[in-house]
Design a protein around this motif. Structure first.
Motif, PDB file in Angstrom:
ATOM      1  N   ARG A 124      12.229   6.394   5.775  1.00 35.01           N
ATOM      2  CA  ARG A 124      13.491   6.890   6.321  1.00 35.01           C
ATOM      3  C   ARG A 124      13.754   6.320   7.713  1.00 35.01           C
ATOM      4  N   TYR A 125      12.708   6.248   8.517  1.00 36.64           N
ATOM      5  CA  TYR A 125      12.843   5.769   9.893  1.00 36.64           C
ATOM      6  C   TYR A 125      13.254   4.298   9.934  1.00 36.64           C
ATOM      7  N   VAL A 126      12.689   3.508   9.040  1.00 34.45           N
ATOM      8  CA  VAL A 126      12.904   2.059   9.039  1.00 34.45           C
ATOM      9  C   VAL A 126      14.230   1.675   8.403  1.00 34.45           C
ATOM     10  N   SER A 127      14.641   2.404   7.368  1.00 40.12           N
ATOM     11  CA  SER A 127      15.713   1.946   6.491  1.00 40.12           C
ATOM     12  C   SER A 127      17.064   2.574   6.804  1.00 40.12           C
ATOM     13  N   SER A 128      18.124   1.780   6.625  1.00 41.34           N
ATOM     14  CA  SER A 128      19.470   2.332   6.604  1.00 41.34           C
ATOM     15  C   SER A 128      19.626   3.122   5.301  1.00 41.34           C
ATOM     16  N   ARG A 167       0.849  -1.182   0.000  1.00 42.28           N
ATOM     17  CA  ARG A 167       0.000   0.000   0.000  1.00 42.28           C
ATOM     18  C   ARG A 167       0.893   1.243   0.000  1.00 42.28           C
ATOM     19  N   LYS A 168       0.301   2.408   0.076  1.00 37.82           N
ATOM     20  CA  LYS A 168       1.061   3.651   0.124  1.00 37.82           C
ATOM     21  C   LYS A 168       1.827   3.724   1.437  1.00 37.82           C
ATOM     22  N   ALA A 169       3.120   4.058   1.347  1.00 33.30           N
ATOM     23  CA  ALA A 169       3.959   4.167   2.540  1.00 33.30           C
ATOM     24  C   ALA A 169       4.463   5.594   2.682  1.00 33.30           C
ATOM     25  N   ASP A 170       4.392   6.098   3.902  1.00 38.27           N
ATOM     26  CA  ASP A 170       4.830   7.457   4.191  1.00 38.27           C
ATOM     27  C   ASP A 170       6.348   7.577   4.050  1.00 38.27           C
ATOM     28  N   ASP A 191      11.646  -4.976  18.555  1.00 38.31           N
ATOM     29  CA  ASP A 191      12.084  -4.397  19.826  1.00 38.31           C
ATOM     30  C   ASP A 191      12.705  -3.008  19.664  1.00 38.31           C
ATOM     31  N   GLY A 192      12.111  -2.176  18.806  1.00 38.40           N
ATOM     32  CA  GLY A 192      12.534  -0.787  18.677  1.00 38.40           C
ATOM     33  C   GLY A 192      13.856  -0.554  17.979  1.00 38.40           C
ATOM     34  N   ARG A 193      14.453  -1.581  17.377  1.00 37.41           N
ATOM     35  CA  ARG A 193      15.766  -1.439  16.757  1.00 37.41           C
ATOM     36  C   ARG A 193      15.710  -1.710  15.264  1.00 37.41           C
ATOM     37  N   VAL A 194      14.631  -1.312  14.633  1.00 41.95           N
ATOM     38  CA  VAL A 194      14.355  -1.733  13.268  1.00 41.95           C
ATOM     39  C   VAL A 194      15.442  -1.311  12.281  1.00 41.95           C
ATOM     40  N   LYS A 195      16.007  -0.106  12.440  1.00 40.44           N
ATOM     41  CA  LYS A 195      17.013   0.361  11.483  1.00 40.44           C
ATOM     42  C   LYS A 195      18.289  -0.481  11.536  1.00 40.44           C
ATOM     43  N   ASP A 196      18.562  -1.096  12.700  1.00 43.96           N
ATOM     44  CA  ASP A 196      19.786  -1.873  12.873  1.00 43.96           C
ATOM     45  C   ASP A 196      19.662  -3.303  12.368  1.00 43.96           C
ATOM     46  N   ILE A 197      18.472  -3.725  11.996  1.00 39.39           N
ATOM     47  CA  ILE A 197      18.268  -5.083  11.498  1.00 39.39           C
ATOM     48  C   ILE A 197      18.462  -5.077   9.986  1.00 39.39           C
ATOM     49  N   PRO A 198      19.395  -5.866   9.447  1.00 41.99           N
ATOM     50  CA  PRO A 198      19.693  -5.806   8.012  1.00 41.99           C
ATOM     51  C   PRO A 198      18.596  -6.416   7.147  1.00 41.99           C
ATOM     52  N   ALA A 199      18.155  -5.653   6.151  1.00 42.26           N
ATOM     53  CA  ALA A 199      17.207  -6.178   5.180  1.00 42.26           C
ATOM     54  C   ALA A 199      17.923  -6.804   3.992  1.00 42.26           C
ATOM     55  N   LEU A 200      19.085  -6.292   3.659  1.00 46.54           N
ATOM     56  CA  LEU A 200      19.807  -6.719   2.462  1.00 46.54           C
ATOM     57  C   LEU A 200      20.803  -7.826   2.799  1.00 46.54           C
ATOM     58  N   GLU A 211      21.696   2.633   2.847  1.00 41.59           N
ATOM     59  CA  GLU A 211      21.805   1.705   1.716  1.00 41.59           C
ATOM     60  C   GLU A 211      20.448   1.126   1.350  1.00 41.59           C
ATOM     61  N   GLU A 212      19.673   0.747   2.365  1.00 45.10           N
ATOM     62  CA  GLU A 212      18.349   0.183   2.102  1.00 45.10           C
ATOM     63  C   GLU A 212      17.415   1.217   1.498  1.00 45.10           C
ATOM     64  N   TYR A 213      17.512   2.466   1.983  1.00 46.28           N
ATOM     65  CA  TYR A 213      16.613   3.514   1.493  1.00 46.28           C
ATOM     66  C   TYR A 213      16.778   3.728  -0.002  1.00 46.28           C
ATOM     67  N   TRP A 214      18.012   3.655  -0.484  1.00 39.86           N
ATOM     68  CA  TRP A 214      18.248   3.918  -1.901  1.00 39.86           C
ATOM     69  C   TRP A 214      17.834   2.766  -2.799  1.00 39.86           C
ATOM     70  N   THR A 215      17.411   1.655  -2.225  1.00 41.59           N
ATOM     71  CA  THR A 215      16.844   0.564  -3.027  1.00 41.59           C
ATOM     72  C   THR A 215      15.339   0.721  -3.203  1.00 41.59           C
ATOM     73  N   ILE A 216      14.742   1.691  -2.495  1.00 43.68           N
ATOM     74  CA  ILE A 216      13.284   1.856  -2.513  1.00 43.68           C
ATOM     75  C   ILE A 216      12.888   2.824  -3.628  1.00 43.68           C
ATOM     76  N   ASN A 217      12.354   2.268  -4.699  1.00 47.40           N
ATOM     77  CA  ASN A 217      11.894   3.084  -5.821  1.00 47.40           C
ATOM     78  C   ASN A 217      10.378   3.143  -5.920  1.00 47.40           C
ATOM     79  N   ALA A 218       9.709   2.293  -5.166  1.00 44.31           N
ATOM     80  CA  ALA A 218       8.246   2.251  -5.170  1.00 44.31           C
ATOM     81  C   ALA A 218       7.789   1.716  -3.819  1.00 44.31           C
ATOM     82  N   ASP A 219       6.507   1.881  -3.529  1.00 41.16           N
ATOM     83  CA  ASP A 219       5.991   1.438  -2.240  1.00 41.16           C
ATOM     84  C   ASP A 219       6.224  -0.059  -2.027  1.00 41.16           C
TER      85      ASP A 219
END
Length: 210
Positions: A120-124, A112-115, A156-165, A126-134
């Motif tokens: 920015r809050y969720v992603s490192s 769905r549409k993501a704010d 547990d409040g540490r979402v940015k530190d958990i690697p997605a890639l 490097e991860e942020y620059w992989t986001i081209n669409a919702d």
């Protein structure tokens, strides 16, 4: 009840089975009287105010009781059962149960549409620059969530530190190796992460539960 269709989306020697239940048209009363759903499940579901939360809880309980049996909760709230490896996730419109041969985490999200601030809050960086669409954001989000659940502690409040890639491949977290896979099913992003370095196949079984 019990009508299953299957979708297999890769080939590997190992497999994680995903039981997918569409709950978008399911009402609480459709689930409350089903086999496997207990009085305890209904009592707990009744604590929720929103109908969708009641449905999600009962659908989750139904799948776990049918495919896993009895379970308990860890201190972090992860359901566990002796000799079985599984995990459950739900979102608006779907509940999924992952069954594996070792520690596993799964997350499902309705694309769905993501704010932008949330991205920015969720992603490192490097991860942020992989986001081209919702849908790319929900791939990142579910990858993080499934890894945290495979680890057993949750976000547990540490979402940015958990690697997605990598979204599909081997990654390291807290000194342990994990392998992640991501699939798109209907309008949902589903990420599966399993402990260990071995690649695995995802087999999706769609079960009608109402």
């Amino acid at each position: 009840m019990g009508k299953i269709t299957e979708k297999q989306n890769s080939q590997s020697n190992e497999r994680v089975t995903i039981i997918f239940a569409d709950t978008s048209r399911t009402a609480y009363l459709d689930l409350a009287s089903l086999a496997y759903v207990t009085a305890k499940d209904r009592e707990y579901a009744d604590r929720f105010v929103k109908e969708s939360d009641k449905v999600a809880h009962l659908a989750s309980a139904y799948l776990k009781r049918k495919y896993v049996g009895e379970w308990t909760l860890t201190e972090s709230g992860k359901p566990v059962a002796d000799g079985k490896f599984f995990n459950v996730s739900h979102c608006d419109g779907a509940v999924v149960l992952a069954l594996a041969n070792r520690d596993v985490g799964v997350d499902v999200e309705n694309v769905r549409k993501a704010d932008e601030d949330l991205k920015r809050y969720v992603s490192s960086d490097e991860e942020y620059w992989t986001i081209n669409a919702d849908k790319d954001f929900f791939k990142v989000w579910t990858s993080k969530e499934s890894l945290a659940k495979a680890d057993g502690e949750g976000l547990d409040g540490r979402v940015k530190d958990i690697p997605a890639l990598p979204l599909a491949g081997c990654k390291e977290f807290k000194g342990e190796k994990y392998f992640s896979r991501l699939t798109e099913f209907e309008n949902f992003a589903i990420s599966v992460t399993k402990k260990g370095e071995e690649p695995f196949d995802i087999l999706i079984k769609k079960e009608k539960i109402k």
